[in-house]
Write an enzyme that holds these catalytic residues in place. Structure first.
Site, PDB file in Angstrom:
ATOM      1  N   LYS A  38       1.005  -1.111  -0.022  1.00 53.34           N
ATOM      2  CA  LYS A  38      -0.117   0.087  -0.119  1.00 53.34           C
ATOM      3  C   LYS A  38       0.800   1.342  -0.083  1.00 53.34           C
ATOM      4  O   LYS A  38       1.870   1.286   0.695  1.00 53.34           O
ATOM      5  CB  LYS A  38      -1.031  -0.079   1.364  1.00 53.34           C
ATOM      6  CG  LYS A  38      -1.995   1.086   1.275  1.00 53.34           C
ATOM      7  CD  LYS A  38      -2.965   0.640   2.389  1.00 53.34           C
ATOM      8  CE  LYS A  38      -4.055   1.821   2.408  1.00 53.34           C
ATOM      9  NZ  LYS A  38      -4.932   1.388   3.641  1.00 53.34           N
ATOM     10  N   SER A 113      -9.522   1.248   2.653  1.00 51.76           N
ATOM     11  CA  SER A 113      -8.798   2.088   1.776  1.00 51.76           C
ATOM     12  C   SER A 113      -7.779   1.331   0.920  1.00 51.76           C
ATOM     13  O   SER A 113      -7.116   1.883  -0.068  1.00 51.76           O
ATOM     14  CB  SER A 113      -8.164   3.151   2.599  1.00 51.76           C
ATOM     15  OG  SER A 113      -7.372   2.607   3.711  1.00 51.76           O
ATOM     16  N   SER A 137     -10.328  -1.298   6.445  1.00 55.33           N
ATOM     17  CA  SER A 137      -9.618  -1.066   5.085  1.00 55.33           C
ATOM     18  C   SER A 137      -8.840  -2.260   4.772  1.00 55.33           C
ATOM     19  O   SER A 137      -8.329  -2.235   3.485  1.00 55.33           O
ATOM     20  CB  SER A 137      -8.782   0.164   5.503  1.00 55.33           C
ATOM     21  OG  SER A 137      -9.347   1.410   5.490  1.00 55.33           O
TER      22      SER A 137
END
Length: 408
Positions: A38, A113, A137
């Site tokens: 990420k 996310s 997330s």
């Protein structure tokens, strides 16, 4: 559409390809495993944008601790992955690098996310990806993309070098196609020896009574069927009430939004650089008072005490991961309403100091999109969840299904 370049472009899951991979050990328990990170996780010498125009040219000097551990285990860091800006949001549409698309249906969101992380795994761009989980997330995108994701317990995996959302509830967790790889990566991240899984169903699983009345019937049916898989294996399914769960999401959001506002207070001087959906959330946090935050932290402690007592009677709790079918990407949704809806089932377990595992549980009968379940355990219960998940995946094949937009 099946080359790596085509799939990457179609999903927009990758912000920066790393070729050759970051330096790594020649061998180890993760040798040959392709990892995507990420893009809120620092990589020395490689741009780390957090999905934001504020950090468009940010290049860290040091690796995050999780990257150091993965590299020492032989893993190959090959990509930085798209996300909701500053890891704020559950659709991964608010990124300076553009929206992430779900490889099962490019017109739908991948969750967030960590949307780029889950989409990249589902599409075969990487073998495993790291995400971060504050209010869901890791779990929400894992469910939306039909893959497996672990939210470890608080402070089990180091977060040094990972850009925070709210350090009180943030975790870093792995996403992969199956439990076996999630378990191996988790052990490395947590600084533990990689162990052989011991697939086994939990003795008792608590099934919380729902605290809202609009669960998608297809989701309810598939997660009930998954519960029956455990029951057929000898697990006792017990209906349970979780004290304080009806207000847990409000408690969590009070804590998170106040933390977001503090973290980004200086950036609010240049609000035009935020993605609009991110700015909306940051501004909400500016309205949270110190008294409200203190009250929420007290409610969190009370919620944890209730869970600690509940886990004296059950080994795990079973819930759906998402209350709805995976939604289409839209620009006219109210961002706060959408976030609240998507996180209805993940948010409560973010108040918990223990772990939650998201597993694929089937395909929605109307849309064909993935449906996921969550198993939550007591503090220190990661191995129990991973063994239970491995057992479940021996008896189901949802984790082996590949989306239409995939490499190969």
């Amino acid at each position: 559409m099946n080359t790596l370049r085509e799939v990457s472009a179609a999903t927009n899951a990758v912000v920066t390809a790393i070729d050759p991979p970051l330096p790594h050990a020649a061998d180890g328990p993760l040798a040959g495993v392709r990892v995507g990170l990420k893009d809120s996780i620092d990589t020395a010498g490689v741009r780390t944008t957090c999905g934001s125009a504020y950090f468009a040219d940010r290049v860290p000097d040091c690796d995050a601790e999780v990257v150091t551990r993965l590299a020492a285990a032989g893993a190959q860091m090959v990509a930085k992955l798209n996300l909701s800006e500053f890891a704020i949001g559950l659709t991964s549409q608010n990124s300076a690098s553009g929206p992430v698309r779900n490889p099962w249906d490019l017109s739908r969101v991948p969750g967030g996310s960590s949307g780029g992380s889950a989409a990249a795994v589902a599409a075969g761009l990487v073998d495993v990806a790291l995400g971060t989980d504050t209010g869901g997330s890791v779990r929400v995108p894992a469910a939306a993309c039909g893959v497996t994701g672990l939210r470890p317990g608080i402070s089990v995996v180091p977060d040094a070098g990972t850009f925070p959302v709210c350090e009180l509830v943030d975790t870093v967790g792995p996403i992969a196609r199956d439990v076996d790889l999630v378990a191996r990566v988790f052990a490395v991240l947590a600084g533990r020896d990689v162990r052989a899984l011991q697939p086994a169903p939990p003795r008792r699983i608590g099934v919380p009574e729902l605290w809202f009345d609009d669960l998608d019937p297809q989701v309810a049916e598939l997660v009930a069927a998954a519960g029956q898989v455990f029951a057929d294996g000898g697990t006792e399914l017990l209906p349970v009430q979780v004290p304080g769960i009806a207000s847990a999401q409000d408690v969590l959001y009070t804590i998170i939004y106040s933390g977001i506002a503090d973290l980004h207070s200086e950036r609010l001087a240049c609000p035009e650089l935020f993605q609009p959906d991110t700015l909306t959330r940051v501004q909400v946090g500016t309205g949270v008072s110190e008294d409200e935050r203190a009250e929420a932290l007290g409610a969190q402690r009370e919620f944890q005490r209730g869970l600690d007592e509940l886990f004296e009677h059950v080994d795990a709790l079973l819930t759906p991961a998402l209350p709805v079918d995976v939604p289409p990407a839209r620009t006219d949704d109210d961002v706060l309403t959408t976030t609240r809806r998507l996180a209805q089932l993940s948010a409560p377990w973010s108040l918990h100091a223990g772990p939650t595992l998201a597993l694929p549980a089937g395909r929605h009968g109307v849309s064909g999109m993935p449906v996921g379940l969550q198993l939550t355990a007591a503090v220190g219960g990661e191995d129990l969840l991973l063994d239970a998940g491995a057992w479940f995946q021996q008896r189901t094949d949802w984790h082996t299904r590949r989306p239409p937009c995939a490499v190969g």
